[in-house]
Design a protein around this motif. Structure first.
Motif, PDB file in Angstrom:
ATOM      1  N   SER A  93      73.075  61.676   9.062  1.00 28.17           N
ATOM      2  CA  SER A  93      72.508  62.894   8.897  1.00 28.17           C
ATOM      3  C   SER A  93      72.588  63.900   9.976  1.00 28.17           C
ATOM      4  N   LEU A  94      72.725  65.187   9.550  1.00 25.88           N
ATOM      5  CA  LEU A  94      73.324  65.969  10.595  1.00 25.88           C
ATOM      6  C   LEU A  94      72.195  67.261  10.667  1.00 25.88           C
ATOM      7  N   LEU A  95      72.136  67.794  11.832  1.00 23.69           N
ATOM      8  CA  LEU A  95      71.434  69.212  12.291  1.00 23.69           C
ATOM      9  C   LEU A  95      72.315  70.052  13.090  1.00 23.69           C
ATOM     10  N   MET A  96      72.317  71.303  12.533  1.00 20.47           N
ATOM     11  CA  MET A  96      73.388  72.314  13.262  1.00 20.47           C
ATOM     12  C   MET A  96      71.987  73.222  13.911  1.00 20.47           C
ATOM     13  N   HIS A  97      72.371  73.704  15.087  1.00 24.68           N
ATOM     14  CA  HIS A  97      71.570  74.625  15.978  1.00 24.68           C
ATOM     15  C   HIS A  97      72.415  75.449  16.758  1.00 24.68           C
ATOM     16  N   GLY A  98      72.466  76.498  16.499  1.00 27.02           N
ATOM     17  CA  GLY A  98      73.501  77.189  17.377  1.00 27.02           C
ATOM     18  C   GLY A  98      75.007  76.583  17.197  1.00 27.02           C
ATOM     19  N   ASN A  99      75.574  76.204  18.382  1.00 27.49           N
ATOM     20  CA  ASN A  99      76.632  75.560  18.613  1.00 27.49           C
ATOM     21  C   ASN A  99      76.461  74.275  18.716  1.00 27.49           C
ATOM     22  N   VAL A 100      75.416  73.648  18.650  1.00 24.80           N
ATOM     23  CA  VAL A 100      75.018  71.945  18.928  1.00 24.80           C
ATOM     24  C   VAL A 100      74.916  71.505  17.705  1.00 24.80           C
ATOM     25  N   SER A 130      59.643  57.675   6.964  1.00 26.01           N
ATOM     26  CA  SER A 130      61.177  57.678   6.554  1.00 26.01           C
ATOM     27  C   SER A 130      61.574  59.048   6.051  1.00 26.01           C
ATOM     28  N   ALA A 131      60.491  59.755   5.417  1.00 21.00           N
ATOM     29  CA  ALA A 131      60.715  61.308   5.043  1.00 21.00           C
ATOM     30  C   ALA A 131      60.665  62.328   6.232  1.00 21.00           C
ATOM     31  N   PRO A 132      61.605  63.403   6.042  1.00 23.65           N
ATOM     32  CA  PRO A 132      61.668  64.356   7.159  1.00 23.65           C
ATOM     33  C   PRO A 132      60.241  65.085   6.791  1.00 23.65           C
ATOM     34  N   PRO A 133      59.440  65.625   7.845  1.00 19.26           N
ATOM     35  CA  PRO A 133      58.252  66.448   7.733  1.00 19.26           C
ATOM     36  C   PRO A 133      58.725  67.696   7.186  1.00 19.26           C
ATOM     37  N   MET A 168      61.448  70.962  19.960  1.00 17.03           N
ATOM     38  CA  MET A 168      61.509  69.427  19.944  1.00 17.03           C
ATOM     39  C   MET A 168      62.313  69.173  18.815  1.00 17.03           C
ATOM     40  N   LEU A 169      63.054  68.347  18.947  1.00 18.31           N
ATOM     41  CA  LEU A 169      63.520  67.567  17.626  1.00 18.31           C
ATOM     42  C   LEU A 169      62.528  66.472  17.343  1.00 18.31           C
ATOM     43  N   LEU A 170      62.123  66.426  16.034  1.00 12.18           N
ATOM     44  CA  LEU A 170      61.389  65.556  15.218  1.00 12.18           C
ATOM     45  C   LEU A 170      62.348  64.410  14.444  1.00 12.18           C
ATOM     46  N   VAL A 171      62.243  63.518  14.709  1.00  7.45           N
ATOM     47  CA  VAL A 171      63.186  62.441  14.326  1.00  7.45           C
ATOM     48  C   VAL A 171      62.409  61.354  13.474  1.00  7.45           C
ATOM     49  N   PRO A 172      62.432  61.282  11.982  1.00  7.74           N
ATOM     50  CA  PRO A 172      61.985  60.070  11.461  1.00  7.74           C
ATOM     51  C   PRO A 172      62.772  58.950  11.671  1.00  7.74           C
ATOM     52  N   ALA A 173      62.111  57.861  12.179  1.00  5.89           N
ATOM     53  CA  ALA A 173      62.758  56.554  12.514  1.00  5.89           C
ATOM     54  C   ALA A 173      62.170  55.542  11.965  1.00  5.89           C
ATOM     55  N   GLN A 218      72.069  58.867  22.787  1.00  5.29           N
ATOM     56  CA  GLN A 218      70.918  57.994  22.971  1.00  5.29           C
ATOM     57  C   GLN A 218      70.890  56.630  21.828  1.00  5.29           C
ATOM     58  N   THR A 219      70.513  55.521  22.431  1.00 10.50           N
ATOM     59  CA  THR A 219      70.621  54.449  21.559  1.00 10.50           C
ATOM     60  C   THR A 219      69.247  54.392  21.079  1.00 10.50           C
ATOM     61  N   LEU A 220      68.894  54.293  19.545  1.00  9.33           N
ATOM     62  CA  LEU A 220      67.519  54.021  19.172  1.00  9.33           C
ATOM     63  C   LEU A 220      67.130  52.583  19.029  1.00  9.33           C
ATOM     64  N   GLU A 221      65.969  52.173  19.359  1.00  6.51           N
ATOM     65  CA  GLU A 221      65.771  50.812  19.300  1.00  6.51           C
ATOM     66  C   GLU A 221      65.071  50.442  17.925  1.00  6.51           C
ATOM     67  N   GLU A 222      65.187  51.341  17.052  1.00  5.65           N
ATOM     68  CA  GLU A 222      64.747  51.212  15.635  1.00  5.65           C
ATOM     69  C   GLU A 222      65.724  52.044  14.798  1.00  5.65           C
ATOM     70  N   ARG A 223      65.688  51.696  13.512  1.00  4.08           N
ATOM     71  CA  ARG A 223      66.484  52.308  12.535  1.00  4.08           C
ATOM     72  C   ARG A 223      65.964  53.953  12.362  1.00  4.08           C
ATOM     73  N   ALA A 224      66.808  54.867  12.335  1.00  8.74           N
ATOM     74  CA  ALA A 224      66.562  56.177  12.082  1.00  8.74           C
ATOM     75  C   ALA A 224      67.676  56.393  10.853  1.00  8.74           C
ATOM     76  N   GLY A 225      67.444  57.581  10.132  1.00 12.21           N
ATOM     77  CA  GLY A 225      68.459  57.589   9.189  1.00 12.21           C
ATOM     78  C   GLY A 225      67.987  58.884   8.368  1.00 12.21           C
ATOM     79  N   MET A 226      66.891  59.490   8.483  1.00 13.28           N
ATOM     80  CA  MET A 226      66.398  60.765   7.560  1.00 13.28           C
ATOM     81  C   MET A 226      66.813  61.960   8.639  1.00 13.28           C
ATOM     82  N   GLU A 227      66.788  62.895   8.063  1.00 11.48           N
ATOM     83  CA  GLU A 227      67.054  64.263   8.484  1.00 11.48           C
ATOM     84  C   GLU A 227      66.211  64.731   9.947  1.00 11.48           C
TER      85      GLU A 227
END
Length: 387
Positions: free
Chosen positions: A282-289, A358-361, A328-333, A312-321
């Motif tokens: 999954s991808l997220l665009m904010h400005g030029n990042v 698993s679902a994005p908020p 802050m970045l909110l990452v469902p992992a 950064q390496t996640l110690e658990e599976r992420a995959g949703m947007e």
């Protein structure tokens, strides 16, 4: 036993940094249903209310709720699509107002606009509901399990199936305007689908054969197509399941699971740059990042050059947007909802309301709606910093 009403203003219990990078994993607190509140070092949110929607079935292992809650701005309601095949509507206080039965679990959430909820069913049907009453207005029988939240483009509703078909349906009547289909590859694929990105009269969407395609919205004609799969005849997990994102410089970004991340000219499909990072979902665009989330990684790139800002390496599976809110970045992992500093990629806090997320908020102003894997809907008030 504490009741939901007794903890209505319960402060969301959070675990301090430790789920990312080389940090040691720490306990993740935060289930207001089964545990008392644990005061976090910073008050990022409070839980206003919760509702139990789905109970585990006999022998159900690792329940997953994949559909992002939807918001009906016209009627100020939140809609949930859950694995029991039900669509539910709730008001701002958490009172259930109506429900609609589809009968199959959902892969993606609904889209609501102008009082109409467009519901993608794995029963192979696109349902258009009156968002105020839940009454069916029309339905289109696609015959294939629908796997993405519908995208509204003028008088069309775009929705993709798990079988590599993009359907364009007329918003007013539910009639098919056109469809675009690709043959799936012979090798193994990821059980996901790309949701189209739309700008003007063009759409961009990925397919499981590793191809990103740009289509004309008038008739579904191909503007261009580009193979993002790695060279050398690789046929396993070449999917382009990321929903493409566009920037203001005329670039479109997408990733092949095996072939890496690409920036392309949105008009021609010419490659601007490519990162070989694999496993991006999954991808997220904010400005030029550009923030890229993967099965076990979280990266940030400069959109114009592809320069890696941090990883950064996640110690658990992420995959949703991921969602960017209040700085802050909110990452469902799956195991928890991570609160990540977008400047560094470091995990600041984590919240697990039970069985992970698993679902994005869904963020609406200063509120956030979270659907947990154990079938609870939570309404959160965001108290974090802005910016």
């Amino acid at each position: 036993m504490r009741t939901a009403s007794g903890w209505k203003r319960w402060v969301g219990g959070l675990a301090a940094a430790g789920l990312l990078g080389a940090c040691t994993t720490v306990p993740v607190y935060g289930n207001p249903v089964t545990a008392g509140p644990v005061q976090p070092p910073h008050h990022f949110f409070t839980v206003d209310w919760w509702r139990h929607l789905v109970s585990p079935t006999l022998l159900e292992y690792a329940p997953r709720e994949h559909a992002q809650p939807a918001y009906d701005a016209k009627n100020e309601r939140v809609l949930t699509l859950t694995r029991d095949g039900l669509v539910r509507s709730f008001d701002a206080e958490g009172t259930e107002l109506w429900r609609y039965t589809v009968g199959n679990r959902f892969y993606a959430g609904a889209t609501v606009e102008d009082g109409i909820a467009y519901v993608p069913g794995t029963d192979g049907v696109l349902h258009a509901l009156d968002a105020k009453t839940g009454a069916l207005k029309w339905k289109y029988v696609a015959g294939e399990a629908l796997a993405t939240a519908p995208v509204l483009a003028g008088d069309l509703v775009l929705v993709a199936s798990q079988s590599d078909t993009l359907f364009a349906v007329k918003r007013a009547t539910g009639e098919l305007a056109w469809l675009y289909r690709r043959d799936p590859p012979a090798g193994f694929t990821i059980h996901r689908a790309s949701s189209p990105a739309v700008r003007g009269q063009a759409a961009w969407v990925g397919f499981s054969d590793g191809t990103l395609v740009s289509l004309d919205l008038d008739d579904g004609g191909v503007r261009w197509e580009k193979a993002l799969a790695p060279p050398g005849g690789v046929t396993q997990f070449v999917d382009v399941d990321t929903s493409p994102v566009l920037d203001e410089s005329g670039h479109v970004y997408a990733a092949s699971y095996a072939g890496g991340l690409y920036a392309l000219d949105a008009e021609t499909g010419d490659v601007v740059w490519n990162s070989v990072a694999q496993g991006i979902t999954s991808l997220l665009m904010h400005g030029n990042v550009l923030v890229a989330t993967g099965d076990d990684r979280l990266d940030a790139y400069l959109g114009d050059s592809g320069k890696l800002l941090w990883s950064q390496t996640l110690e658990e599976r992420a995959g949703m947007e991921p969602v960017l809110v209040k700085g802050m970045l909110l990452v469902p992992a799956q195991r928890s909802l991570l609160f990540v500093d977008p400047r560094t990629g470091q995990s600041r806090l984590a919240w697990n309301p039970g069985e992970g997320i698993s679902a994005p908020p869904r963020v609406v102003g200063g509120k956030m709606y979270v659907l947990s894997n154990n079938g609870y809907l939570y309404s959160l008030r965001l108290d974090g910093r802005s910016g």
